[in-house]
Design a protein around this motif. Structure first.
Motif, PDB file in Angstrom:
ATOM      1  N   UNK A  42     -65.199 -26.691  69.080  1.00  0.00           N
ATOM      2  CA  UNK A  42     -66.390 -26.579  68.255  1.00  0.00           C
ATOM      3  C   UNK A  42     -66.017 -26.477  66.785  1.00  0.00           C
ATOM      4  N   UNK A  43     -66.728 -27.257  65.951  1.00  0.00           N
ATOM      5  CA  UNK A  43     -66.517 -27.141  64.513  1.00  0.00           C
ATOM      6  C   UNK A  43     -67.272 -25.907  64.005  1.00  0.00           C
ATOM      7  N   UNK A  44     -67.176 -25.641  62.726  1.00  0.00           N
ATOM      8  CA  UNK A  44     -67.772 -24.418  62.167  1.00  0.00           C
ATOM      9  C   UNK A  44     -69.293 -24.375  62.399  1.00  0.00           C
ATOM     10  N   UNK A  45     -69.983 -25.486  62.157  1.00  0.00           N
ATOM     11  CA  UNK A  45     -71.439 -25.522  62.339  1.00  0.00           C
ATOM     12  C   UNK A  45     -71.810 -25.346  63.814  1.00  0.00           C
ATOM     13  N   UNK A  46     -71.072 -26.004  64.702  1.00  0.00           N
ATOM     14  CA  UNK A  46     -71.347 -25.885  66.143  1.00  0.00           C
ATOM     15  C   UNK A  46     -71.097 -24.460  66.630  1.00  0.00           C
ATOM     16  N   UNK A  47     -70.002 -23.852  66.193  1.00  0.00           N
ATOM     17  CA  UNK A  47     -69.677 -22.479  66.607  1.00  0.00           C
ATOM     18  C   UNK A  47     -70.736 -21.501  66.102  1.00  0.00           C
ATOM     19  N   UNK A  48     -71.182 -21.702  64.870  1.00  0.00           N
ATOM     20  CA  UNK A  48     -72.225 -20.839  64.301  1.00  0.00           C
ATOM     21  C   UNK A  48     -73.497 -20.945  65.151  1.00  0.00           C
ATOM     22  N   UNK A  49     -73.868 -22.170  65.489  1.00  0.00           N
ATOM     23  CA  UNK A  49     -75.058 -22.374  66.307  1.00  0.00           C
ATOM     24  C   UNK A  49     -74.879 -21.801  67.720  1.00  0.00           C
ATOM     25  N   UNK A  50     -73.733 -22.063  68.336  1.00  0.00           N
ATOM     26  CA  UNK A  50     -73.487 -21.589  69.713  1.00  0.00           C
ATOM     27  C   UNK A  50     -73.715 -20.086  69.821  1.00  0.00           C
ATOM     28  N   UNK A  51     -73.256 -19.353  68.838  1.00  0.00           N
ATOM     29  CA  UNK A  51     -73.389 -17.893  68.868  1.00  0.00           C
ATOM     30  C   UNK A  51     -74.828 -17.425  68.705  1.00  0.00           C
ATOM     31  N   UNK A  52     -75.721 -18.337  68.354  1.00  0.00           N
ATOM     32  CA  UNK A  52     -77.109 -17.977  68.102  1.00  0.00           C
ATOM     33  C   UNK A  52     -78.109 -18.733  68.982  1.00  0.00           C
ATOM     34  N   UNK A  53     -77.642 -19.455  69.990  1.00  0.00           N
ATOM     35  CA  UNK A  53     -78.547 -20.225  70.844  1.00  0.00           C
ATOM     36  C   UNK A  53     -79.582 -19.303  71.464  1.00  0.00           C
ATOM     37  N   UNK A  54     -80.831 -19.751  71.419  1.00  0.00           N
ATOM     38  CA  UNK A  54     -81.923 -18.987  72.004  1.00  0.00           C
ATOM     39  C   UNK A  54     -82.670 -19.899  72.990  1.00  0.00           C
ATOM     40  N   UNK A  55     -83.651 -19.376  73.699  1.00  0.00           N
ATOM     41  CA  UNK A  55     -84.379 -20.229  74.650  1.00  0.00           C
ATOM     42  C   UNK A  55     -85.078 -21.424  73.995  1.00  0.00           C
ATOM     43  N   UNK A  56     -85.495 -21.306  72.752  1.00  0.00           N
ATOM     44  CA  UNK A  56     -86.140 -22.418  72.055  1.00  0.00           C
ATOM     45  C   UNK A  56     -85.579 -22.458  70.630  1.00  0.00           C
ATOM     46  N   UNK A  57     -84.850 -23.531  70.327  1.00  0.00           N
ATOM     47  CA  UNK A  57     -84.223 -23.673  69.014  1.00  0.00           C
ATOM     48  C   UNK A  57     -84.811 -24.847  68.258  1.00  0.00           C
ATOM     49  N   UNK A  58     -84.891 -24.693  66.959  1.00  0.00           N
ATOM     50  CA  UNK A  58     -85.327 -25.738  66.058  1.00  0.00           C
ATOM     51  C   UNK A  58     -84.259 -25.871  64.976  1.00  0.00           C
ATOM     52  N   UNK A  59     -83.667 -27.072  64.873  1.00  0.00           N
ATOM     53  CA  UNK A  59     -82.570 -27.284  63.940  1.00  0.00           C
ATOM     54  C   UNK A  59     -82.941 -28.380  62.946  1.00  0.00           C
ATOM     55  N   UNK A  60     -83.031 -28.018  61.669  1.00  0.00           N
ATOM     56  CA  UNK A  60     -83.128 -28.988  60.589  1.00  0.00           C
ATOM     57  C   UNK A  60     -81.703 -29.168  60.101  1.00  0.00           C
ATOM     58  N   UNK A  61     -81.188 -30.395  60.190  1.00  0.00           N
ATOM     59  CA  UNK A  61     -79.757 -30.576  60.019  1.00  0.00           C
ATOM     60  C   UNK A  61     -79.426 -31.718  59.076  1.00  0.00           C
ATOM     61  N   UNK A  62     -78.190 -31.687  58.612  1.00  0.00           N
ATOM     62  CA  UNK A  62     -77.637 -32.860  57.948  1.00  0.00           C
ATOM     63  C   UNK A  62     -76.959 -33.698  59.025  1.00  0.00           C
ATOM     64  N   UNK A  63     -76.642 -34.929  58.699  1.00  0.00           N
ATOM     65  CA  UNK A  63     -76.040 -35.829  59.691  1.00  0.00           C
ATOM     66  C   UNK A  63     -74.595 -35.449  59.968  1.00  0.00           C
TER      67      UNK A  63
END
Length: 189
Positions: A41-62
């Motif tokens: 996992x890269x830094x952004x993926x690891x940050x997200x993984x630690x915060x996954x919830x039942x319903x996530x909304x991600x506004x992201x860069x490519x």
């Protein structure tokens, strides 16, 4: 933890308890140089993984790897858990095909070997009775009679039929996990 000496069944059991471990230990991706590398996992993926919830909304860069991470999470679940019904929906047919190819790549290049059956846009895992369906927003046949345990809605801001979300949410089981992600589309006034 090294895999030497572990049976496929032991790896699957360990992976059931820790999907991140399974992904980072057994899965591979292509990096930006088109080289096969371990899926760490890269830094952004690891940050997200630690915060996954039942319903996530991600506004992201490519190119942050969120769609690939969500696919890997679904593949890991389908390999290790029974009766997972995962849905991935993209905004256009070309993107749908790329997501399907990416999911197949994760499976075919995994250190874990599992029985899979690929028919059209559906990947079935007969041993766990789990499946991943990858489709395009606007598909009229989708959602009728489906039970969904996991969903990933890719590039939602570009969907021509955002009302499809209502049908997806209504099809969700009690323990369903969902993610809507998109790059920005347009500007406000």
């Amino acid at each position: 933890m090294k895999l030497a000496g572990l049976s496929n069944e032991s790896i699957i059991e360990l992976g059931r308890k820790d999907h991140r471990w399974l992904i980072e230990t057994c899965f591979f991706v292509l990096n930006r140089d088109s080289t096969k590398v371990p899926f760490l996992l890269n830094k952004a993926q690891a940050h997200y993984w630690d915060r996954i919830s039942p319903r996530d909304l991600i506004l992201k860069s490519r190119k942050q790897g969120f769609s690939t991470l969500r696919l890997a999470r679904m593949v890991a679940k389908c390999m290790t858990m029974k009766n997972r019904h995962c849905v991935v929906v993209s905004h256009e047919e070309k993107s749908t095909m790329r997501l399907l190819e990416r999911a197949v790549y994760l499976i075919e290049n995994s250190l874990i070997k599992v029985n899979v059956k690929i028919t059209g846009n559906t990947i079935e895992f007969p041993d766990t009775k789990s499946k991943i369906w990858i489709g395009t927003a606007g598909a009229k046949a989708f959602g009728r009679g489906d039970d969904i345990t996991d969903y990933h809605l890719s590039e939602y801001a570009f969907w021509t039929n955002p009302g499809l979300l209502v049908g997806i949410e209504e099809a969700c089981m009690n323990d369903a996990e969902g993610c809507i992600e998109s790059t920005a589309n347009g500007g406000g006034t």
